[in-house]
Every structure is written in C-alpha cells, then in structure tokens.
Design a protein around this motif. Structure first.
Motif, PDB file in Angstrom:
ATOM      1  N   ALA A 245       0.844  -1.095  -0.005  1.00 27.42           N
ATOM      2  CA  ALA A 245      -0.005  -0.115  -0.130  1.00 27.42           C
ATOM      3  C   ALA A 245       1.024   0.918  -0.006  1.00 27.42           C
ATOM      4  O   ALA A 245       0.509   2.282  -0.476  1.00 27.42           O
ATOM      5  N   PHE A 246       1.816   1.230   0.655  1.00 24.21           N
ATOM      6  CA  PHE A 246       2.777   2.410   0.683  1.00 24.21           C
ATOM      7  C   PHE A 246       3.408   2.555  -0.544  1.00 24.21           C
ATOM      8  O   PHE A 246       3.324   3.888  -0.920  1.00 24.21           O
ATOM      9  N   ARG A 252       0.984   7.055  -6.684  1.00 23.42           N
ATOM     10  CA  ARG A 252      -0.353   8.119  -7.225  1.00 23.42           C
ATOM     11  C   ARG A 252      -0.112   9.452  -6.657  1.00 23.42           C
ATOM     12  O   ARG A 252      -0.556  10.272  -7.306  1.00 23.42           O
ATOM     13  N   ARG A 253       0.503   9.392  -5.511  1.00 21.88           N
ATOM     14  CA  ARG A 253       0.747  10.845  -5.178  1.00 21.88           C
ATOM     15  C   ARG A 253       1.692  11.403  -6.042  1.00 21.88           C
ATOM     16  O   ARG A 253       1.513  12.717  -6.358  1.00 21.88           O
ATOM     17  N   TYR A 254       2.673  11.056  -6.501  1.00 20.45           N
ATOM     18  CA  TYR A 254       3.767  11.829  -7.172  1.00 20.45           C
ATOM     19  C   TYR A 254       3.136  11.981  -8.772  1.00 20.45           C
ATOM     20  O   TYR A 254       3.295  12.880  -9.144  1.00 20.45           O
ATOM     21  N   ALA A 255       2.325  10.934  -9.114  1.00 22.51           N
ATOM     22  CA  ALA A 255       1.472  11.139 -10.478  1.00 22.51           C
ATOM     23  C   ALA A 255       0.846  12.306 -10.437  1.00 22.51           C
ATOM     24  O   ALA A 255       0.549  13.216 -11.474  1.00 22.51           O
ATOM     25  N   TYR A 307      12.930   2.785  -6.891  1.00 23.21           N
ATOM     26  CA  TYR A 307      11.787   2.701  -7.651  1.00 23.21           C
ATOM     27  C   TYR A 307      10.598   3.862  -7.672  1.00 23.21           C
ATOM     28  O   TYR A 307      10.021   4.088  -8.591  1.00 23.21           O
ATOM     29  N   LEU A 308      10.511   4.392  -6.173  1.00 20.79           N
ATOM     30  CA  LEU A 308       9.650   5.543  -6.261  1.00 20.79           C
ATOM     31  C   LEU A 308      10.279   6.694  -6.269  1.00 20.79           C
ATOM     32  O   LEU A 308       9.673   7.765  -5.880  1.00 20.79           O
ATOM     33  N   GLU A 309      11.567   6.886  -6.951  1.00 17.89           N
ATOM     34  CA  GLU A 309      12.281   8.258  -7.071  1.00 17.89           C
ATOM     35  C   GLU A 309      11.234   9.187  -8.124  1.00 17.89           C
ATOM     36  O   GLU A 309      10.887   8.368  -9.223  1.00 17.89           O
ATOM     37  N   PRO A 310      10.768  10.381  -7.920  1.00 11.50           N
ATOM     38  CA  PRO A 310       9.985  11.014  -8.821  1.00 11.50           C
ATOM     39  C   PRO A 310      10.653  11.151 -10.252  1.00 11.50           C
ATOM     40  O   PRO A 310       9.953  11.076 -11.121  1.00 11.50           O
ATOM     41  N   ALA A 311      12.073  11.242 -10.363  1.00 15.28           N
ATOM     42  CA  ALA A 311      12.456  11.570 -11.617  1.00 15.28           C
ATOM     43  C   ALA A 311      12.406  10.350 -12.372  1.00 15.28           C
ATOM     44  O   ALA A 311      12.240  10.363 -13.570  1.00 15.28           O
ATOM     45  N   LEU A 312      12.546   9.179 -12.022  1.00 20.97           N
ATOM     46  CA  LEU A 312      12.160   7.778 -12.514  1.00 20.97           C
ATOM     47  C   LEU A 312      10.863   7.611 -12.927  1.00 20.97           C
ATOM     48  O   LEU A 312      10.526   7.157 -14.198  1.00 20.97           O
ATOM     49  N   GLU A 328       2.209   0.837 -10.889  1.00 17.68           N
ATOM     50  CA  GLU A 328       1.754   0.172  -9.599  1.00 17.68           C
ATOM     51  C   GLU A 328       2.009  -1.343  -9.518  1.00 17.68           C
ATOM     52  O   GLU A 328       2.454  -1.905  -8.535  1.00 17.68           O
ATOM     53  N   ASN A 329       1.634  -1.997 -10.852  1.00 15.84           N
ATOM     54  CA  ASN A 329       1.764  -3.481 -10.664  1.00 15.84           C
ATOM     55  C   ASN A 329       3.563  -3.572 -10.523  1.00 15.84           C
ATOM     56  O   ASN A 329       3.691  -4.876 -10.275  1.00 15.84           O
ATOM     57  N   GLY A 330       4.080  -2.807 -11.156  1.00 22.10           N
ATOM     58  CA  GLY A 330       5.579  -3.031 -11.130  1.00 22.10           C
ATOM     59  C   GLY A 330       6.081  -3.042  -9.723  1.00 22.10           C
ATOM     60  O   GLY A 330       7.053  -3.911  -9.360  1.00 22.10           O
ATOM     61  N   TRP A 331       5.484  -2.060  -8.935  1.00 22.21           N
ATOM     62  CA  TRP A 331       5.741  -1.999  -7.447  1.00 22.21           C
ATOM     63  C   TRP A 331       5.361  -3.322  -6.861  1.00 22.21           C
ATOM     64  O   TRP A 331       5.986  -4.008  -5.902  1.00 22.21           O
ATOM     65  N   LEU A 332       4.211  -3.791  -7.024  1.00 25.17           N
ATOM     66  CA  LEU A 332       3.643  -4.944  -6.308  1.00 25.17           C
ATOM     67  C   LEU A 332       4.382  -6.236  -6.726  1.00 25.17           C
ATOM     68  O   LEU A 332       4.609  -6.920  -5.932  1.00 25.17           O
ATOM     69  N   GLU A 333       4.848  -6.423  -7.914  1.00 26.55           N
ATOM     70  CA  GLU A 333       5.793  -7.602  -8.443  1.00 26.55           C
ATOM     71  C   GLU A 333       6.989  -7.254  -7.662  1.00 26.55           C
ATOM     72  O   GLU A 333       7.581  -8.324  -7.221  1.00 26.55           O
TER      73      GLU A 333
END
Length: 347
Positions: A245-246, A252-255, A307-312, A328-333
């Motif tokens: 969830a994090f 979503r927040r960065y988007a 993986y969550l860096e805004p630039a990436l 999102e699916n990439g993070w879950l995987e």
C-alpha cells in the motif's frame, strides 16, 4: 453476525496508541528522561499560544506546528514529539469523544512543556546509512538537512509569524496554480504576499525550500496514512500489505503532483538526508524486516525506494508512456519478489 467494538470504532486503536504515547511522553518528561530541545519547546509554545483563546488544539494549529518543525524536528530526540503531532492531526480533523480526550492530553503536555526552559543540546547526528564504503562514517553523512522554515534568531515563532508563513504559502500556491511553477520565484511570492523578498528568503531559505514547504500539506496526509502510529505491523502478512500500500500510494501521489516534486527535488548531497526520505526509509526497513527477516532490510529498502524516485517515475510515465497501472503493478511485483511466500514444510 455480531459486531465487535473495533468494527464500530475503527479508529479506536489510533486514539489508544496516541493516548498511551502522550502519557508515556509526559511521564518521561516529568522524570527527566525526555527533555524537549529548543525547537520542540518552540513548537509547544506555538501550539499553546494558538489554544489560548479556545482552550483546545485545532487541526490548523497542529498543522502549522508540523510545517514549522517537520523537516528539522525529526532529528530532535529521535523525532518522538513531531511524530506524535503527525499522529494527532487526523484525529483532530475528524474528532469524536476519544479524539477530543486525546487532544486534551496533548494540550496538557504542550502547556507543561512551555512552563519549563528548553533543554539546550547539540542536535544528534543523522542516523547511520549503509553506504558502499565507510558505512556510518561521519565524513560521508554530511550536514543535516536544512529546514524549509528557518528559525527566527532562535526565538519562538510568534502567532503572527505563523500567519505570515501561511500567507506566503497561499501566495506561492496561487502563483503555481495560476501562472505555473516556472513563474514561481521568491520575488513573485514576495510581491503577491505584500512583503519584502528578504522575508521570503528568511522563511524558506531558497526556492527549493519554498517548493518543499508547498508539498508539506500532502506530505502530512501521506505520512499520517502510511508512517504514523506504532511501528508494529500485524505479523508478516500485515507488513507485506502495508508495504504494498505504501508504494502504490506514493506512486499515485507523485503522479498527481509530479511537476512540483521534480521542481522541489533537493541536490544529490541532500536527497537522502531530508526528513521525509529518511522516514520513508525507516518505515520501509521496518516493514521489510518483518516481511523478510533474513533479508538485509536496511540496505534493500534503498532499492525499493529507488523505484519510487520522482525522476524515474516521470521518465517512465512521460518519456516512456508507461501507464500508471503498470507502474503500480511493477511495485507490487517488486515487493512480491523480495518477500516470496514461505514454502510449505515437506511432510
């Protein structure tokens, strides 16, 4: 089917945790094992002043204190006081009887703090961060991150100064919304707010500090939802769910705020020392440690956060046209590969 008290009051544990932590902090304060620093004392004074007229803490006053101290106070006494304020905020915003009781305990604490002199002590060094070489070396840690709301000569922030701070942020938000971030300069904010440019620089330090302060409102909500409360998770499965969830919430927040996050990106020497990034790493490390006890959670947490860096995320979404759902699916995987399901024991 019977209904449990927890189902009737889904936030009961949150109130209980906050009340317990408030009681523990008050006890430690009276026994001298927790002594508020100058910054923590100043935040308590700010809260006590705002409550003087109504006799109660408000969401606005708590949010103002968090804005004033969150970037620096996380390094004061392990961040215990500022974290408590962050935990308290969502309860005050939607109060019930339990929340009002907790807010009353918080007011008792801040008023007790203001009746004593602040404890003068050197700021603790940043928590050691695993690096490829010289791990934990003071030479590699660098200076602590600068708060985007600088102190005014070491004096407590007055209530009128807090109002000016909010007025500057409102002016900055209006410029960003109506004219775009490229027109958001320190001079433009000063003109829109009707103050001198020096006032803006003293308050935020530089343009990056101003942009980070603009992000603080969504940062408060994000931290309250994903970094607040006790550091425990409900076993391995609970830790995995919180970890999943994090990342999804962060993406979503960065988007939704990508342009602002990119503009507020600190310099490389400060990126991993900023309060929010350090809190993200601490929380992800805890969850990963619970989900995968044999993993080097402290080090692998940096890989997850990478993986969550805004630039990436901007590169993938804007330059590579990767849809949000795929990110999102990439993070879950990624989480599932780091914390695979335990294999059943052979019989």
């Amino acid at each position: 089917m019977s209904t449990t008290p927890d189902e009737l009051h889904p936030r009961a544990h949150s109130h209980l945790d906050s009340a317990r932590e408030l009681a523990a902090l008050m006890r430690d304060f009276r026994h001298g094992t927790w002594q508020p620093t100058g910054l923590e004392h100043r935040l308590a004074e700010l809260l006590a002043q705002s409550a003087a007229g109504t006799g109660s803490l408000t969401a606005v006053s708590v949010r103002t204190a968090i804005w004033e101290g969150s970037m620096a106070a996380i390094h004061e006494n392990g961040g215990r006081f500022i974290t408590l304020l962050a935990d308290l905020l969502p309860q005050i915003e939607k109060p019930d009887a339990a929340a009002l009781h907790t807010a009353g305990l918080a007011l008792d604490l801040v008023e007790t703090i203001t009746q004593t002199a602040p404890h003068r002590q050197a700021a603790p060094p940043p928590r050691a961060c695993p690096c490829p070489s010289k791990a934990g070396s003071a030479q590699n840690e660098g200076p602590p991150p600068r708060s985007p709301q600088p102190r005014e000569g070491g004096r407590p922030l007055r209530v009128d100064a807090a109002r000016n701070h909010a007025r500057l942020l409102n002016a900055a938000a209006w410029i960003a919304r109506e004219r775009g971030l490229e027109r958001l300069t320190m001079g433009a904010v000063a003109t829109a707010a009707g103050v001198g440019k020096g006032t803006v620089f003293r308050r935020f330090g530089d343009r990056t500090g101003l942009l980070q302060a603009l992000l603080q409102r969504s940062e408060d909500s994000f931290q309250a939802a994903h970094l607040s409360g006790s550091e425990r998770a409900d076993g391995r499965d609970g830790a995995i769910e919180q970890l999943r969830a994090f990342g999804v919430a962060a993406i979503r927040r960065y988007a939704a705020e990508m342009e602002l996050h990119l503009a507020a990106e600190p310099s490389p020497d400060q990126r991993y020392l900023r309060g929010p990034r350090r809190r993200y790493h601490e929380r992800v490390s805890i969850l990963l440690g619970l989900a995968a006890p044999d993993a080097d959670a402290e080090l692998l947490s940096h890989a997850l956060l990478g993986y969550l860096e805004p630039a990436l995320l901007w590169h993938l979404s804007d330059q590579c046209n990767v849809p949000l759902q795929r990110l999102e699916n990439g993070w879950l995987e990624l989480v599932s590969r780091l914390v695979p399901k335990p294999q059943p024991h052979a019989t």
